[in-house]
Design a protein around this motif. Structure first.
Motif, mmCIF file in Angstrom:
data_model
loop_
_atom_site.group_PDB
_atom_site.id
_atom_site.type_symbol
_atom_site.label_atom_id
_atom_site.label_comp_id
_atom_site.label_asym_id
_atom_site.label_seq_id
_atom_site.Cartn_x
_atom_site.Cartn_y
_atom_site.Cartn_z
ATOM 1 N N GLY A 166 1.219 -11.819 -18.746
ATOM 2 C CA GLY A 166 0.372 -13.004 -18.849
ATOM 3 C C GLY A 166 0.136 -13.755 -17.554
ATOM 4 N N ILE A 167 0.066 -13.042 -16.421
ATOM 5 C CA ILE A 167 -0.304 -13.682 -15.159
ATOM 6 C C ILE A 167 -1.495 -12.924 -14.570
ATOM 7 C CG2 ILE A 167 2.037 -14.517 -14.693
ATOM 8 C CD1 ILE A 167 2.312 -12.344 -12.568
ATOM 9 N N THR A 168 -2.146 -13.531 -13.605
ATOM 10 C CA THR A 168 -3.303 -12.872 -12.999
ATOM 11 C C THR A 168 -2.827 -11.778 -12.043
ATOM 12 O OG1 THR A 168 -3.414 -14.371 -11.105
ATOM 13 C CG2 THR A 168 -4.642 -15.018 -13.102
ATOM 14 N N GLU A 169 -3.696 -10.817 -11.799
ATOM 15 C CA GLU A 169 -3.374 -9.758 -10.837
ATOM 16 C C GLU A 169 -3.181 -10.346 -9.444
ATOM 17 O OE1 GLU A 169 -5.362 -5.827 -11.048
ATOM 18 O OE2 GLU A 169 -6.489 -6.760 -12.703
ATOM 19 N N ALA A 170 -3.939 -11.404 -9.128
ATOM 20 C CA ALA A 170 -3.805 -12.059 -7.820
ATOM 21 C C ALA A 170 -2.408 -12.654 -7.657
ATOM 22 C CB ALA A 170 -4.872 -13.133 -7.663
ATOM 23 N N ASN A 171 -1.916 -13.323 -8.675
ATOM 24 C CA ASN A 171 -0.571 -13.905 -8.603
ATOM 25 C C ASN A 171 0.498 -12.824 -8.551
ATOM 26 O OD1 ASN A 171 -1.355 -16.563 -8.485
ATOM 27 N ND2 ASN A 171 -1.213 -16.891 -10.686
ATOM 28 N N LEU A 172 0.301 -11.736 -9.279
ATOM 29 C CA LEU A 172 1.242 -10.623 -9.236
ATOM 30 C C LEU A 172 1.261 -10.014 -7.836
ATOM 31 C CD1 LEU A 172 3.258 -8.789 -10.665
ATOM 32 C CD2 LEU A 172 1.329 -7.354 -11.370
ATOM 33 N N SER A 173 0.101 -9.898 -7.217
ATOM 34 C CA SER A 173 0.006 -9.359 -5.867
ATOM 35 C C SER A 173 0.773 -10.233 -4.875
ATOM 36 C CB SER A 173 -1.457 -9.242 -5.441
ATOM 37 O OG SER A 173 -1.557 -8.783 -4.125
ATOM 38 N N LEU A 174 0.632 -11.548 -5.006
ATOM 39 C CA LEU A 174 1.370 -12.477 -4.136
ATOM 40 C C LEU A 174 2.873 -12.315 -4.342
ATOM 41 C CD1 LEU A 174 -0.790 -15.713 -4.513
ATOM 42 C CD2 LEU A 174 -0.561 -14.292 -2.467
ATOM 43 N N LEU A 175 3.285 -12.158 -5.579
ATOM 44 C CA LEU A 175 4.697 -11.972 -5.892
ATOM 45 C C LEU A 175 5.222 -10.667 -5.294
ATOM 46 C CD1 LEU A 175 7.266 -12.843 -7.339
ATOM 47 C CD2 LEU A 175 6.362 -11.809 -9.420
ATOM 48 N N LYS A 176 4.456 -9.602 -5.432
ATOM 49 C CA LYS A 176 4.863 -8.301 -4.900
ATOM 50 C C LYS A 176 5.033 -8.326 -3.386
ATOM 51 C CE LYS A 176 2.404 -4.794 -6.192
ATOM 52 N NZ LYS A 176 1.324 -3.938 -6.688
ATOM 53 N N ARG A 177 4.205 -9.118 -2.707
ATOM 54 C CA ARG A 177 4.265 -9.208 -1.247
ATOM 55 C C ARG A 177 5.253 -10.260 -0.760
ATOM 56 N NH1 ARG A 177 -1.010 -10.712 0.698
ATOM 57 N NH2 ARG A 177 -1.581 -11.264 -1.405
ATOM 58 N N ARG A 182 9.309 -18.296 -11.781
ATOM 59 C CA ARG A 182 9.957 -18.829 -12.976
ATOM 60 C C ARG A 182 10.885 -17.778 -13.568
ATOM 61 N NH1 ARG A 182 5.206 -21.785 -16.440
ATOM 62 N NH2 ARG A 182 4.821 -23.449 -14.952
ATOM 63 N N PHE A 183 12.018 -18.243 -14.087
ATOM 64 C CA PHE A 183 12.947 -17.324 -14.748
ATOM 65 C C PHE A 183 12.266 -16.634 -15.923
ATOM 66 C CE2 PHE A 183 16.650 -19.947 -13.069
ATOM 67 C CZ PHE A 183 16.957 -19.032 -12.093
ATOM 68 N N GLU A 184 11.392 -17.342 -16.598
ATOM 69 C CA GLU A 184 10.671 -16.760 -17.736
ATOM 70 C C GLU A 184 9.806 -15.583 -17.274
ATOM 71 O OE1 GLU A 184 7.235 -17.952 -21.011
ATOM 72 O OE2 GLU A 184 8.201 -19.538 -19.845
ATOM 73 N N THR A 185 9.108 -15.756 -16.157
ATOM 74 C CA THR A 185 8.276 -14.682 -15.613
ATOM 75 C C THR A 185 9.142 -13.506 -15.174
ATOM 76 O OG1 THR A 185 6.638 -16.300 -14.863
ATOM 77 C CG2 THR A 185 6.542 -14.106 -13.869
ATOM 78 N N ASP A 212 12.064 -2.620 -17.885
ATOM 79 C CA ASP A 212 13.401 -2.166 -18.267
ATOM 80 C C ASP A 212 14.308 -2.094 -17.033
ATOM 81 O OD1 ASP A 212 15.431 -1.343 -19.995
ATOM 82 O OD2 ASP A 212 14.982 0.779 -19.670
ATOM 83 N N CYS A 213 14.436 -3.244 -16.358
ATOM 84 C CA CYS A 213 15.255 -3.310 -15.149
ATOM 85 C C CYS A 213 16.011 -4.635 -15.127
ATOM 86 C CB CYS A 213 14.385 -3.154 -13.906
ATOM 87 S SG CYS A 213 13.220 -4.502 -13.633
ATOM 88 N N GLN A 214 16.797 -4.831 -14.087
ATOM 89 C CA GLN A 214 17.542 -6.063 -13.876
ATOM 90 C C GLN A 214 16.897 -6.842 -12.725
ATOM 91 O OE1 GLN A 214 20.309 -7.203 -15.662
ATOM 92 N NE2 GLN A 214 19.711 -5.529 -17.019
ATOM 93 N N PRO A 215 17.094 -8.167 -12.671
ATOM 94 C CA PRO A 215 16.535 -8.948 -11.562
ATOM 95 C C PRO A 215 16.952 -8.413 -10.191
ATOM 96 C CG PRO A 215 17.273 -10.428 -13.279
ATOM 97 C CD PRO A 215 17.708 -9.045 -13.685
ATOM 98 N N GLY A 216 18.162 -7.897 -10.090
ATOM 99 C CA GLY A 216 18.644 -7.346 -8.824
ATOM 100 C C GLY A 216 17.914 -6.083 -8.387
#
Length: 67
Positions: free
Chosen positions: A26-37, A44-47, A56-60
């Motif tokens: 439920g986020i935009t591709e633009a925001n996901l791209s910023l997160l990836k970079r 957010r912990f929820e995100t 199917d992974c852990q935050p680490g």
């Protein structure tokens, strides 16, 4: 000291596209791209939980601390 975002690596291992993940969590591709970079000041912990649940992974697996 820095936090390295390995989201793109985990996505590649799971063969998940940015478009697919963005839609599922439920986020935009633009925001996901910023997160990836690593160009965001926070996530957010929820995100993070939604990403980990879908991939199917852990935050680490996604975030790494480099001294």
């Amino acid at each position: 000291m820095e936090i390295v975002v390995n989201l793109d690596v985990v996505m590649a291992m799971r063969k998940v596209s940015s478009k697919e993940l963005a839609k599922e969590i439920g986020i935009t591709e633009a925001n996901l791209s910023l997160l990836k970079r690593g160009k965001v000041k926070g996530v957010r912990f929820e995100t993070l939980a939604q990403i980990c649940n879908y991939l199917d992974c852990q935050p680490g697996d996604i975030l790494e601390f480099k001294p």
